[in-house]
Design a protein around this motif. Structure first.
Motif, PDB file in Angstrom:
ATOM      1  N   ASP A  58       0.823  -1.225   0.000  1.00 12.04           N
ATOM      2  CA  ASP A  58       0.000   0.000   0.000  1.00 12.04           C
ATOM      3  C   ASP A  58       0.849   1.264   0.000  1.00 12.04           C
ATOM      4  O   ASP A  58       0.344   2.348  -0.267  1.00 12.04           O
ATOM      5  CB  ASP A  58      -0.928   0.012   1.218  1.00 12.04           C
ATOM      6  CG  ASP A  58      -0.160  -0.062   2.529  1.00 12.04           C
ATOM      7  OD1 ASP A  58       0.611  -1.021   2.712  1.00 12.04           O
ATOM      8  OD2 ASP A  58      -0.317   0.856   3.356  1.00 12.04           O
ATOM      9  N   THR A 112      -4.794   6.154   3.060  1.00 11.15           N
ATOM     10  CA  THR A 112      -3.869   6.355   1.948  1.00 11.15           C
ATOM     11  C   THR A 112      -4.003   7.765   1.372  1.00 11.15           C
ATOM     12  O   THR A 112      -5.128   8.252   1.168  1.00 11.15           O
ATOM     13  CB  THR A 112      -4.151   5.303   0.868  1.00 11.15           C
ATOM     14  OG1 THR A 112      -4.009   4.004   1.459  1.00 11.15           O
ATOM     15  CG2 THR A 112      -3.183   5.451  -0.302  1.00 11.15           C
ATOM     16  N   TYR A 148      -5.900   5.507  -5.282  1.00  9.84           N
ATOM     17  CA  TYR A 148      -6.146   4.834  -4.001  1.00  9.84           C
ATOM     18  C   TYR A 148      -6.366   5.826  -2.861  1.00  9.84           C
ATOM     19  O   TYR A 148      -6.610   5.428  -1.729  1.00  9.84           O
ATOM     20  CB  TYR A 148      -4.987   3.897  -3.666  1.00  9.84           C
ATOM     21  CG  TYR A 148      -4.711   2.914  -4.779  1.00  9.84           C
ATOM     22  CD1 TYR A 148      -5.508   1.780  -4.938  1.00  9.84           C
ATOM     23  CD2 TYR A 148      -3.680   3.140  -5.680  1.00  9.84           C
ATOM     24  CE1 TYR A 148      -5.263   0.884  -5.972  1.00  9.84           C
ATOM     25  CE2 TYR A 148      -3.431   2.249  -6.707  1.00  9.84           C
ATOM     26  CZ  TYR A 148      -4.226   1.121  -6.857  1.00  9.84           C
ATOM     27  OH  TYR A 148      -3.993   0.246  -7.871  1.00  9.84           O
ATOM     28  N   TRP A 193      -5.663   1.880   4.841  1.00 10.77           N
ATOM     29  CA  TRP A 193      -4.420   1.306   4.297  1.00 10.77           C
ATOM     30  C   TRP A 193      -4.533  -0.178   3.941  1.00 10.77           C
ATOM     31  O   TRP A 193      -3.965  -0.627   2.959  1.00 10.77           O
ATOM     32  CB  TRP A 193      -3.266   1.557   5.255  1.00 10.77           C
ATOM     33  CG  TRP A 193      -3.361   0.806   6.563  1.00 10.77           C
ATOM     34  CD1 TRP A 193      -4.167   1.091   7.607  1.00 10.77           C
ATOM     35  CD2 TRP A 193      -2.626  -0.361   6.928  1.00 10.77           C
ATOM     36  NE1 TRP A 193      -4.002   0.184   8.619  1.00 10.77           N
ATOM     37  CE2 TRP A 193      -3.041  -0.717   8.220  1.00 10.77           C
ATOM     38  CE3 TRP A 193      -1.656  -1.134   6.300  1.00 10.77           C
ATOM     39  CZ2 TRP A 193      -2.526  -1.828   8.890  1.00 10.77           C
ATOM     40  CZ3 TRP A 193      -1.134  -2.227   6.961  1.00 10.77           C
ATOM     41  CH2 TRP A 193      -1.570  -2.577   8.250  1.00 10.77           C
ATOM     42  N   THR A 202      -6.134  -0.500   0.595  1.00 13.61           N
ATOM     43  CA  THR A 202      -5.175  -0.116  -0.446  1.00 13.61           C
ATOM     44  C   THR A 202      -4.229  -1.276  -0.731  1.00 13.61           C
ATOM     45  O   THR A 202      -3.920  -1.592  -1.877  1.00 13.61           O
ATOM     46  CB  THR A 202      -4.356   1.098   0.026  1.00 13.61           C
ATOM     47  OG1 THR A 202      -5.236   2.131   0.424  1.00 13.61           O
ATOM     48  CG2 THR A 202      -3.439   1.598  -1.084  1.00 13.61           C
ATOM     49  N   LYS A 203      -3.792  -1.907   0.361  1.00 13.21           N
ATOM     50  CA  LYS A 203      -2.852  -3.021   0.243  1.00 13.21           C
ATOM     51  C   LYS A 203      -3.427  -4.116  -0.655  1.00 13.21           C
ATOM     52  O   LYS A 203      -2.774  -4.580  -1.599  1.00 13.21           O
ATOM     53  CB  LYS A 203      -2.590  -3.567   1.653  1.00 13.21           C
ATOM     54  CG  LYS A 203      -1.555  -4.641   1.763  1.00 13.21           C
ATOM     55  CD  LYS A 203      -1.259  -4.875   3.250  1.00 13.21           C
ATOM     56  CE  LYS A 203      -0.461  -6.166   3.451  1.00 13.21           C
ATOM     57  NZ  LYS A 203      -0.058  -6.341   4.855  1.00 13.21           N
TER      58      LYS A 203
END
Length: 818
Positions: free
Chosen positions: A252, A385, A391, A396, A399-400
């Motif tokens: 991320d 993020t 994103y 987070w 996002t990852k």
RNA sequence: GGGGGUGUAGCCGAAUGGUCUAGGCACGGGUCUUAAACACCCGGAGGCUGAUGCCUCGUGUGGGUUCGAGUCCCACCACCCCCACCA
């Protein structure tokens, strides 16, 4: 009482000890029917006589084994010696001793001590890992793993102990130092044999759920294996398009990657920088730094070198500079990283040092906004993020997942798992160990020694005075061989030996048939006995022996040699025996040796002292324990028995006799629970209490059957801990046979029931008195009795009782308002 | 830096949310003894009381939950163990 009746352990113990040994009293009877139990204790290394640590663990272990026998189990309780290893070689080199003679003389000495201390080992299944008919099968296991592809040879930068002159496994390097001699370990490129333990990394983690081990040990193994989840991401070299994969646990943060770092040894770097003298000098400088220096996490200690090329970030096409730096390790992940200084402390330190840009891409939610200019440490935690294109705004973790999935769609990345665990280096450049059973042929490569040529025996005439490996420098061992496949006469034997941890990774299987020369163990016996029911030993093996044995069992299972998933079902760790807060050692001159204790007070006192000192898992500081106190109590038990035999008459009913009879059952009940929980210290406390009550009853004139019952029961409870005095007094009491062959006493539940109980009476939670009521009294009766207590009544007089809390048979609490 | 654990008399250590300290060591007093050792008995913070007793404080520190906390929760302190430039 005459002198002949005094408690004299030094005269009663040795004959009993010798009888148990000579008659093989505690050998397992394979024809016995009924429930079986495999009680295993870590076999010792014969570096001299037994030390206090052995005295502790074997005493704990033996109490368990003897208790289980009295519970009716058929117990297999074997012992042997882990008799290969470096100390024998050091003795040979330093004192000119023959390692074989030195080792077996020490084994004899330890064995005599074990017999003297009354440990109920099975003397029929003794093994030594240095016997050819043992290591023949250690070599067989190596070849089994080799043929399955689980033993392989490769060149690697391995741990080298300059003092022991040998390679070490990662597990044998403690804080950069040799596990055995504490010398600082260096890295050295060598071609070595490895066991592919990493193939089993996931199973080694998952199957921890199947075993009953201390959580601490399980945790240590999980940490050691070090599983982490993340992603592999492909970067490109800016001009050439060469692909370089990095592993990251934080995909991320890809938008925050502002530079790229290779390990100095990375092959691509070596190739691209081959003609750069400055870079050569940098690598030279880095390689000179010791492991210890490299382990320093000091921010300013990182060393880096700007490389001649740039990298391209796959998520945004950005060109970022490439560096080589010593904080990136070649043997973890892919040997290259994307550097995200805003969110990784190491990258942050390096970026500040090299004046590289920092870009925040994760904004913590419950804190001030991060500012790349002013932040003074990386934010490695969670948040939303930012600065990451499509994103932005996502949590987070999301996002990852999305970045990983999007990269996978484009063929630029994938979810990946990494482990800290490395393959197990098993070659040792030493000579008191099992030779690696391999032959190196110029045309066929490494070839297994044929099964019918096993064992590859150690030569008798090794010269331990040489500088280097005696086996490698032996005049004929290496060369007196032809290739088993093509007959090439230039073939040579492998002159390394196997790590002693290979020897000890399977010995619990060999105990099942130590003299079988047809097979290492009969499979049906292994399936019957493995996993071992209880394994006792030191916690220092948490990531060494215990991990290796688990791996070997799993590999052997997959090769069809046994069915078990795990070697040891239940594990108990004992603490260390220390003195004044420090480990005992010869060099410190603070050794207390077992004979000092058993030659003065006897073996029973040594065993009792160990078990009474603390719970098994705690360290015992010898400065805090009192063998004389234990001896005093045993003498009291002795005297009470002898005095009873002299004059057995007395009251057999009445209050005092009844109280004693109850005390017997209370002691049995409590001690049994304690034995089941390995709480030998409190079990002994309960026996001491019974002794006190017995003494008091005698003073009150109690005698006859009740007293004899009390004594007999006390002897039975004590038998697993102090086997000699109990055996002797059992006989003197006129009982047939051995106390150790009796069945463990049972507490009669009816004898544990009290007719009357003492209630605690509280007012507002403070104890104001006690009152006795009939057991099982109802709340109203309890309250009435409580109110009648003088002191309590005083507190209730002028107050309004708002509430009454009653706990049956325990307490009454009046909640009052003034 | 990350993770885990532990703090109870002078010491080692017990204690299912219910009388804090079982058992032992060490220490003090006593009995026995010519004496000592051994053995046996008694003792345990502080205050009041001639004594029986009664009261207060008390399980690393500070809070909280509860009729009641060594035990459960929060914060802190100290010590121990494991991992550690592991991406």
């Amino acid at each position: 009482m005459t002198d002949a009746d005094r408690y004299d352990p030094l005269s009663i113990e040795p004959p009993i000890a010798e009888r148990w040994h000579d008659e093989r009293t505690y050998s397992f009877d394979p024809d016995a029917s009924g429930e079986r139990l495999y009680a295993l204790t870590m076999f010792p290394y014969p570096s001299g006589d037994l030390h206090m640590g052995h005295g502790e663990i074997f005493s704990i272990h033996d109490a368990f084994a003897r208790y289980q026998r009295m519970q009716g189990k058929h117990v297999l309780n074997p012992i042997g010696w882990d008799s290969f290893g470096l100390p024998a070689e050091n003795a040979a080199r330093n004192r000119g001793a023959d390692p074989r003679e030195w080792t077996y003389a020490n084994i004899d000495e330890q064995r005599r001590s074990m017999v003297r201390l009354g440990y109920s080992f099975d003397w029929d299944t003794v093994l030594h890992t240095s016997d050819p008919d043992y290591y023949r099968w250690t070599q067989w296991i190596f070849l089994e793993l080799f043929s399955a592809g689980l033993a392989y040879r490769k060149e690697a930068n391995v741990n080298w102990c300059p003092s022991c002159q040998t390679v070490l496994a990662n597990e044998q390097v403690i804080d950069g130092h040799c596990e055995r001699c504490d010398t600082e370990v260096v890295k050295k490129p060598l071609t070595q044999w490895f066991f592919k333990i990493t193939d089993y990394a996931d199973q080694l983690i998952e199957d921890l759920d199947k075993v009953e081990w201390p959580e601490r040990v399980k945790l240590m193994q999980r940490n050691w294996i070090g599983r982490s989840e993340g992603a592999n991401v492909t970067f490109e070299v800016a001009d050439t398009g060469e692909e370089v994969v990095v592993y990251t646990t934080r995909p991320d943060t890809l938008y925050g990657a502002t530079y790229f770092v290779f390990a100095p040894e990375h092959p691509l770097v070596q190739q691209k920088m081959a003609d750069d003298d400055d870079f050569e000098a940098f690598v030279e400088d880095v390689s000179k730094r010791s492991e210890i220096e490299r382990l320093s996490t000091d921010a300013s200690s990182k060393r880096g070198h700007r490389l001649s090329f740039d990298m391209v970030n796959p998520v945004n096409g950005e060109t970022i500079p490439a560096y080589a730096a010593d904080y990136v390790l070649m043997d973890y992940g892919t040997g290259a990283i994307m550097a995200v200084p805003a969110h990784d402390q190491r990258d942050f330190d390096f970026a500040r040092q090299q004046d590289l840009p920092i870009r925040v891409v994760v904004q913590p939610e419950d804190a001030d906004a991060l500012d790349a200019e002013t932040m003074d440490e990386a934010h490695a935690g969670e948040g939303r993020t930012v600065n990451s294109g499509p994103y932005d705004g996502l949590p987070w973790q999301e996002t990852k997942q999305r970045i990983t999935a999007d990269l996978a769609d484009k063929g630029l990345g994938e979810a990946a798992v990494n482990y800290r665990l490395r393959d197990w280096t098993v070659s040792r450049q030493r000579s008191w160990g099992p030779p690696v059973p391999m032959i190196h042929c110029p045309s066929c490569g490494p070839v297994a020694v044929p099964d019918d040529e096993l064992p590859v025996e150690l030569p008798e005439d090794l010269d331990f005075a040489v500088d280097g490996s005696p086996l490698a420098l032996h005049p004929t061992f290496s060369t007196d061989v032809v290739c088993p496949e093509c007959g090439n006469e230039d073939a040579t034997r492998d002159t390394d030996t196997l790590d002693t941890f290979v020897d000890s990774s399977w010995y619990f299987l060999r105990y099942l048939s130590p003299n079988d020369d047809e097979q290492p163990w009969p499979k049906q016996e292994a399936d019957r006995w493995i996993p071992v029911d209880l394994y006792s030993g030191g916690v220092e093996h948490a990531v060494l022996h215990l991990l290796y044995a688990r791996f070997v069992v799993k590999a052997l299972r997959d090769l069809g040699h046994l069915d078990a998933d795990e070697p040891f079902q239940r594990l108990i760790n004992q603490g260390q025996v220390i003195l004044d807060g420090a480990a005992m050692s010869k060099s410190k001159g603070n050794l207390v040796e077992p004979p000092e204790v058993y030659n003065e007070y006897g073996a029973d006192t040594l065993r009792g002292t160990m078990l009474f000192a603390s719970p098994p898992e705690d360290d015992i500081d010898w400065a805090d324990v009192s063998p004389s106190g234990m001896h005093r109590w045993l003498s009291r038990v002795w005297r009470l028995t002898i005095e009873f035999l002299d004059d057995p008459d007395g009251e057999t009913d009445g209050q005092a006799a009844e109280a004693l009879e109850k005390a017997i059952h209370v002691a049995v009940d409590g001690a049994t629970a304690d034995f089941d929980a390995f709480k030998y210290n409190t079990a002994i406390a309960k026996m001491m209490t019974l002794t006190n009550e017995l003494q008091e009853a005698r003073r009150s004139g109690v005698g006859g059957r009740v007293v004899e019952d009390a004594i007999a029961t006390l002897l039975q409870l004590l038998a697993p801990i102090c086997p000699f005095i109990t055996e002797e007094l059992w006989t003197r009491l006129g009982r047939d046979g051995s106390v150790h062959e009796t069945r463990w006493p049972q507490a009669d539940p009816e004898m544990l029931v009290e007719e009357n109980v003492e209630l605690v009476v509280q007012v507002n939670g403070k104890v104001r008195g006690t009152v006795t009521v009939a057991a099982g009294a109802d709340a109203a009766a309890m309250e009435a009795a409580a109110r009648s207590e003088d002191n309590v009544a005083r507190y209730l007089d002028d107050a309004e009782v708002a509430k009454v809390v009653t706990v049956p048979d325990r307490l009454v609490n009046f909640v009052v308002r003034d």
